[in-house]
Motif scaffolding. Structure first.
Motif, short mmCIF file in Angstrom:
data_model
loop_
_atom_site.label_atom_id
_atom_site.label_comp_id
_atom_site.label_asym_id
_atom_site.label_seq_id
_atom_site.Cartn_x
_atom_site.Cartn_y
_atom_site.Cartn_z
N VAL A 576 0.87 -1.18 0.00
CA VAL A 576 0.00 0.00 0.00
C VAL A 576 0.90 1.22 0.00
CG1 VAL A 576 -1.95 1.14 1.13
CG2 VAL A 576 -1.51 -1.28 1.58
N ALA A 577 0.51 2.27 -0.71
CA ALA A 577 1.26 3.52 -0.63
C ALA A 577 0.26 4.64 -0.37
CB ALA A 577 2.02 3.78 -1.92
N ALA A 578 0.69 5.60 0.43
CA ALA A 578 -0.22 6.70 0.76
C ALA A 578 0.59 7.96 0.99
CB ALA A 578 -1.04 6.36 2.01
N LEU A 579 -0.11 9.09 1.05
CA LEU A 579 0.54 10.35 1.33
C LEU A 579 -0.06 10.95 2.58
CD1 LEU A 579 0.54 11.84 -2.27
CD2 LEU A 579 2.60 11.40 -0.92
N ALA A 580 0.77 11.58 3.37
CA ALA A 580 0.26 12.30 4.54
C ALA A 580 0.92 13.66 4.54
CB ALA A 580 0.60 11.54 5.82
N GLY A 581 0.10 14.68 4.64
CA GLY A 581 0.66 16.02 4.70
C GLY A 581 0.89 16.40 6.15
N GLY A 582 2.09 16.83 6.45
CA GLY A 582 2.36 17.31 7.81
C GLY A 582 2.66 16.20 8.78
N ALA A 583 1.83 16.11 9.81
CA ALA A 583 2.18 15.26 10.94
C ALA A 583 2.11 13.78 10.62
CB ALA A 583 1.26 15.57 12.11
N LEU A 584 2.97 13.02 11.29
CA LEU A 584 3.00 11.58 11.15
C LEU A 584 3.11 11.00 12.56
CD1 LEU A 584 3.13 10.11 8.41
CD2 LEU A 584 5.55 9.75 8.84
N PRO A 585 2.47 9.87 12.81
CA PRO A 585 2.59 9.31 14.16
C PRO A 585 4.05 9.07 14.52
CG PRO A 585 0.97 8.09 12.87
CD PRO A 585 1.62 9.06 11.95
N LEU A 586 4.39 9.18 15.77
CA LEU A 586 5.70 8.85 16.34
C LEU A 586 6.82 9.80 15.94
CD1 LEU A 586 5.79 5.00 15.68
CD2 LEU A 586 4.90 6.18 17.69
N ARG A 587 6.58 10.66 14.93
CA ARG A 587 7.67 11.47 14.46
C ARG A 587 7.83 12.74 15.31
NH1 ARG A 587 7.87 12.61 8.18
NH2 ARG A 587 6.42 14.22 8.76
N GLY A 588 6.85 12.97 16.17
CA GLY A 588 6.98 14.10 17.08
C GLY A 588 6.48 15.39 16.50
N ASP A 589 5.94 15.37 15.27
CA ASP A 589 5.39 16.62 14.76
C ASP A 589 3.88 16.63 14.92
OD1 ASP A 589 6.59 15.61 11.49
OD2 ASP A 589 5.08 14.70 12.79
N LEU A 590 3.36 17.81 14.87
CA LEU A 590 1.97 18.00 15.25
C LEU A 590 1.47 19.24 14.56
CD1 LEU A 590 -0.01 16.74 17.28
CD2 LEU A 590 0.74 18.44 18.92
N GLN A 591 0.26 19.16 14.05
CA GLN A 591 -0.35 20.33 13.45
C GLN A 591 -1.76 20.40 14.01
OE1 GLN A 591 -0.25 20.03 9.22
NE2 GLN A 591 -0.78 22.18 8.89
N ASP A 609 -6.13 17.93 16.32
CA ASP A 609 -5.02 17.60 15.42
C ASP A 609 -5.53 17.58 13.99
OD1 ASP A 609 -3.77 17.20 17.76
OD2 ASP A 609 -3.10 15.15 17.36
N PHE A 610 -4.72 18.12 13.10
CA PHE A 610 -5.15 18.26 11.72
C PHE A 610 -4.21 17.48 10.82
CE2 PHE A 610 -5.42 20.72 7.71
CZ PHE A 610 -6.77 20.58 7.47
N ASN A 611 -4.74 16.47 10.16
CA ASN A 611 -3.91 15.66 9.27
C ASN A 611 -4.51 15.62 7.88
OD1 ASN A 611 -2.06 14.51 11.40
ND2 ASN A 611 -4.05 13.85 12.17
N VAL A 612 -3.65 15.76 6.90
CA VAL A 612 -4.09 15.72 5.51
C VAL A 612 -3.60 14.41 4.93
CG1 VAL A 612 -3.94 16.88 3.29
CG2 VAL A 612 -3.86 18.22 5.40
N VAL A 613 -4.53 13.56 4.47
CA VAL A 613 -4.11 12.21 4.07
C VAL A 613 -4.74 11.79 2.75
CG1 VAL A 613 -3.75 11.48 6.45
CG2 VAL A 613 -5.98 11.12 5.39
N SER A 614 -4.06 10.89 2.07
CA SER A 614 -4.64 10.30 0.86
C SER A 614 -5.50 9.11 1.29
CB SER A 614 -3.53 9.89 -0.10
OG SER A 614 -2.86 8.77 0.42
#
Lengths: 884, 140
Positions: A576-591, A609-614
């Motif tokens: 599976v392939a996907a895109l996530a804009g901005g925050a990712l789990p565990l990476r310590g970033d947050l929007q 929390d605001f996540n942009v995802v495919s």
């Protein structure tokens, strides 16, 4: 006493010179005397003879003076040789003692060198004690680990109004990617953005070129940069032409204006490669706005201003701002603390805990050696008695005994330093990569000095026991003593027992600590994260962005990213392939964005929390769907605006209702179409966050992370193809070839690294403490059996069975163990509460851990006593009776 | 060997270096002021140095002069005694030009030495007083 020792040492250091001086002094005397005689009319030859006679012969007097000077040295030297000889006569004892000392001092030295470099040593800035960190703190939130940061407009207001600092500067962390040039692949650089006076506040001057000026702070987007010494050497070969060169990055290029000195780095984070001016956007210059970067603010205290005064000054400013913008400032205060404290936050307590644990090991080693020395001393009562009878004073006997301890401990310290050398290498490679000042950890002069002091102090600490006991032997008693007699002589059983008890008690405390952290770590890695982090590659793509026309470039980037996604999907091995804009789990970033629900009154500043995802994001990391639907390719820009909520968000805002179909306001009005399972965004020790997900097609795009789920363990095989696929559209993206720098699982490893490291060390210390304690118990019990050999012989001759001998020997140990365990448990009970904040889902008084520790120690203690006890039980009465 | 430990009870016979156990050192007999009551030489030297810093020869002259030649201190005993006092930290030494411009080793009293002097003179006073009392007892 001290003066004497000093005078003596002076004498020792200048022994040869002193000999010459004595000659000079005596010659002067003779000359004076001769002159005096000659003045009275005595012929010169005769005068000389008289002077020599009065002096009693030149060489004789010289000898006498030298005797005075060297007598001390001789005594110490002889005692030292004696001590070494005595130690060599008992190789088993010496080897045991040295092993214990080498290990405990070596481990302590290694840990100390780490703590010293990371926490204790002053920051490498001029008058670094006058540097402070200033940040915002929420009154309600008192998370101890958090570093306090500031929003841009607050920083500007502070800088404007403050009068307690000579300068106030800010840093925001950022990155740049150097564009592909010829054969050189793109490179990601750490590129903090700093205000113009950042370098002057820290008092660091560039080795080449200039630092920033106020004009740079106001300039347009394509600006200037200061590079690190490392980049200068690596990329520009240290050439002085570098000034004026352009640094090609994705958003245009930066002109290099300066080079910083080697080793300059600010803060806990990875060393910076390049610094660029911090230029605040218009939206960041709004008072009370929550949008904007987090700034680390550093100030240099004005002469004569203490941290408290600076805090008071900042409080006043904040109060003024609060009056102007009440809603924003209701629960926010400015927080001033020494920079060193701020930078080492997060590791400080861990480090001190490790230091405490290793000190406990050292303490156990000391108690253990005191015990062994006592036993050893007891076998020498007779010899000491002879010495006393011949007139040795208490001090002289003490000196003999103390020297032995010191020879041991100083040798142990020297060997320990070698162990530490090797230990530090292991430690630094095992330490979490984000540990501040990791690269500065080394065994240096400062650490070795501490080791030397530790050695001497340790020697004195365990040397006191035999001194206390044997330095004033009762002469007649000890001379009469033939063999150890019934009931035992020598060390008083009470003192010996006390030491065993102390050793056991300390070991309990140490082991309970180890147990608690082991259990915590076990629970942490068992935590259900809500998603599957295995076999997921993450490739961060920085997209082109020209601020002038965001809309157009957002569209273009989205198109390019979707092209990449298509290509990656067709790579064999990609599931599976996907895109996530901005925050990712565990990476310590947050929007986060503001949440509103039409027709509902939510507290002010309700963020979500605001996540942009495919669409495939959820399947890629295996987050379950709980209600409604996931996004599909039908969710496009022109279709209805939609949103998916996390379970926690659904429960919080729509308790007892079905959220699907409801309309909420997150970055525009959107209809809730589904509920996804909770995800531990902050890692295993974080809670569930309230999250909103919006489709990739329905949001502005400013960069994204490509998530690729591969077949199990196929990441390395897939990565080269993924790189090529990304580079077709984004040639200037750095993609490391190593899978472990790209895997989602690596973020998890980094998050638990500190815990893993502490757990491993504490387990090691616990094991070490246990072994040392066991050695102590074994040593004392063997001694007691040896001492009681004759008594045991008598008993056996009178018909005692081996089993009763065995139990009589063991009984004493059981008593000591029981007392030690009780005391240790009470100590551990209290101390465990202190570390409660560091435990994870383990209660400080976890009965299983306490019971485990007690049984481990009881078994170890009994085993250590059992060997000598069995030897006692197996004694041949005839042999035993004859023993003397 | 710490002086503080042993009560300073009988200075007339103090044998400070009580290394009885280490017999080999005793074979090398040290030069001692044979014509002076043992232990009192220290007191005399400290007292003389309390007046002003002096070099060895001047001290020996001073000793003879002050005591009206009653106290015979051989020059051979003087220097070991001085070095011992220096070792104890009671006096300090320094090389500087003498009155006739030769390089000489000058001794001076240290703070520790001053304290020692006070202690020893007090004991001496008490003892000599006591002895006088005994000696002056009227014979029947």
């Amino acid at each position: 006493m001290v003066t004497r020792v000093l005078a003596y040492l002076r004498g020792l250091a200048h022994r040869r010179r002193i000999a010459g001086e004595v000659d000079d002094e005596l010659r002067f005397h003779i000359e004076q005397e001769v002159d005096a005689h000659v003045a009275r009319g005595v012929p010169r030859g005769e005068a000389r003879r008289l002077a020599m006679r009065d002096l009693g012969g030149l060489s004789h007097t010289r000898e006498s003076v030298r005797d005075v000077r060297t007598i001390w040295l001789d005594l110490w030297w002889r005692d030292l040789r004696y001590a070494i000889r005595a130690l060599r006569r008992t190789p088993a004892f010496t080897a045991t003692a040295l092993t214990v000392l080498t290990l405990s001092i070596g481990v302590s030295t290694a840990i100390f060198s780490v703590v010293d470099a990371v926490v204790l040593r002053a920051l490498p800035f001029d008058e670094s004690d006058r540097l402070v960190a200033v940040g915002e703190r929420s009154i309600s939130d008192s998370t101890p680990g958090a570093r306090h940061m500031a929003t841009p407009q607050n920083f500007f207001d502070w800088r404007e109004q403050q009068d307690v600092f000579t300068g106030l500067a800010a840093v925001a962390y950022g990155g740049l990617t150097l564009r592909r040039e010829g054969d050189e692949l793109p490179v990601n650089l750490h590129a903090p953005m700093v205000t113009a006076d950042f370098f002057s506040v820290l008092r660091v001057r560039p080795v080449l070129g200039r630092a920033f000026t106020a004009e740079d702070e106001a300039a347009g987007p394509a600006g200037v940069a200061v590079i690190s010494y490392g980049v200068w050497q690596r990329r520009f070969g240290g050439s002085t032409d570098v000034i004026g060169t352009l640094l090609p990055v994705q958003r245009g290029s930066f002109e290099i204006v300066g080079v910083m000195p080697p080793g300059f780095s600010f803060g806990a984070d990875e060393p910076a490669d390049v610094w660029v001016p911090y230029i605040a956007g218009d939206d960041e210059r709004v008072r009370g706005n929550t949008i904007g970067r987090n700034l680390h603010v550093v100030g240099r205290l004005r002469e004569g201003v203490a941290v408290e005064q600076a805090q008071a000054g900042m409080d006043q400013i904040t109060a003024g701002l609060a009056a102007e913008t009440p809603a924003w400032f209701t629960d926010r205060v400015a927080h001033v603390e020494p920079l060193q404290q701020s930078l080492t936050r997060g590791v400080r307590t861990w480090m001190f805990m490790l230091l405490a644990a290793v000190s406990l090991v050292l303490l156990i080693a000391c108690v253990n050696l005191a015990n062994l020395m006592l036993v050893r001393g007891a076998t020498r009562v007779r010899e000491l008695g002879v010495r006393a009878a011949l007139g040795a004073s208490g001090w002289q006997l003490s000196r003999v005994l103390l020297l032995e301890s010191l020879v041991l401990s100083v040798t142990g310290a020297a060997l320990g330093a070698m162990v530490a050398w090797w230990g530090v290498e292991i430690l630094t490679s095992a330490m979490p990569a984000d540990t501040p000042r990791l690269s500065t950890i080394a065994i240096d002069f400062r650490v070795l000095a501490v080791t030397a002091v530790t050695g001497v102090v340790t020697g004195l600490a365990f040397g006191w026991a035999p001194v206390l006991r044997f330095s004033r032997p009762v002469v007649t008693g000890s001379l009469h003593q033939r063999a150890p007699t019934i009931g035992g002589r020598g060390a008083p059983p009470r003192l010996r027992g006390t030491l065993i008890v102390a050793e056991v008690a300390l070991a309990v405390v140490l082991l309970v600590g180890s147990g608690l952290f082991l259990a915590s770590f076990a629970r942490v890695i068992e935590v259900d994260l809500g998603f599957d982090h295995r076999d997921v590659l993450t490739v961060r793509i920085r997209v082109l962005e020209i601020p002038d026309d965001r809309q157009r470039f957002s569209e273009r980037n989205r198109g390019l990213l979707l092209n990449v996604l298509e290509r990656v999907r067709s790579i064999p091995g990609v599931e599976v392939a996907a895109l996530a804009g901005g925050a990712l789990p565990l990476r310590g970033d947050l929007q986060t964005v503001n949440l509103a629900i039409p027709g509902r009154v939510l507290p002010r500043n309700t963020d979500i929390d605001f996540n942009v995802v495919s669409p495939d994001y959820f399947t890629a990391i295996r987050v379950p769907l709980l209600a409604g639907r996931f996004f599909t390719d039908a969710d496009v820009r022109t279709s209805e605006s939609v949103v998916i909520l996390s379970e926690a968000a659904a429960d919080r805002y729509f308790p007892g209702e079905d959220p699907v179909g409801k309309v909420i306001q997150v970055s525009g009005r959107r209809t809730v179409v589904g509920v996804a399972g909770n995800v531990r965004q902050d890692g295993p020790e974080g809670g569930w966050r309230t999250q909103a997900f919006v489709p990739f097609t329905q949001s502005a795009v400013s960069g994204a992370t490509l998530l690729v789920r591969t077949a199990p363990a196929a990441g390395a095989g897939v990565l080269p193809a993924v790189r090529q696929a990304v580079w077709i559209e984004f040639p200037d993206t750095e993609i490391p070839i190593r899978v472990d720098e790209q895997a989602l699982g690596e973020y998890l490893a980094a998050l638990v690294a500190q815990r893993r490291f502490s757990m491993l060390l504490l387990a090691l210390f616990g094991g070490l403490g246990l072994i040392i304690a066991a050695v102590g118990i074994y040593g004392v019990m063997s001694y007691r059996v040896t001492q009681r050999t004759q008594e045991i012989g008598v008993r056996m001759a009178l018909g005692a069975r081996p089993s009763s001998i065995l139990s009589s020997v063991l009984r004493a140990t059981v008593a000591h163990l029981a007392v030690g365990l009780t005391i240790g448990l009470s100590g551990a009970w209290v101390l465990a509460e202190l570390v409660e904040g560091f435990l994870f889902e383990v209660r400080p008084h976890d009965p299983a851990i306490l019971a485990g520790v007690v049984s481990i120690l009881a078994v170890t203690g009994l085993a250590a006593a059992f060997l000598p006890a069995r030897r006692a039980a197996g004694l041949d009465p005839l042999v035993a009776l004859r023993t003397e | 060997m710490t002086r503080g430990d042993t009560p300073f009870s009988f200075p007339l016979l103090t044998e400070r270096r009580c290394d009885t156990f280490h017999s080999e050192t005793e074979e090398k007999t040290m030069s001692r002021p044979v014509d002076l009551v043992q232990g009192t030489l220290d007191l005399l030297l400290l007292k003389i140095l309390a007046l002003e810093p002096q070099h060895g020869w001047a001290i020996s002259q001073r000793l003879k002069q002050v005591s009206g030649d009653v106290l015979q201190v051989s020059d051979g005993s003087l220097y070991p005694a001085l070095h011992k006092l220096e070792q104890e930290g009671w006096i300090a030494s320094e090389w500087r030009p003498s009155e006739n411009n030769r390089r000489a080793k000058f001794y001076s009293l240290t703070r520790l030495g001053r304290r020692q002097l006070e202690k020893e003179s007090a004991i001496w006073q008490r003892l000599s007083g006591a002895i006088s009392l005994v000696v002056q007892l009227p014979e029947a």
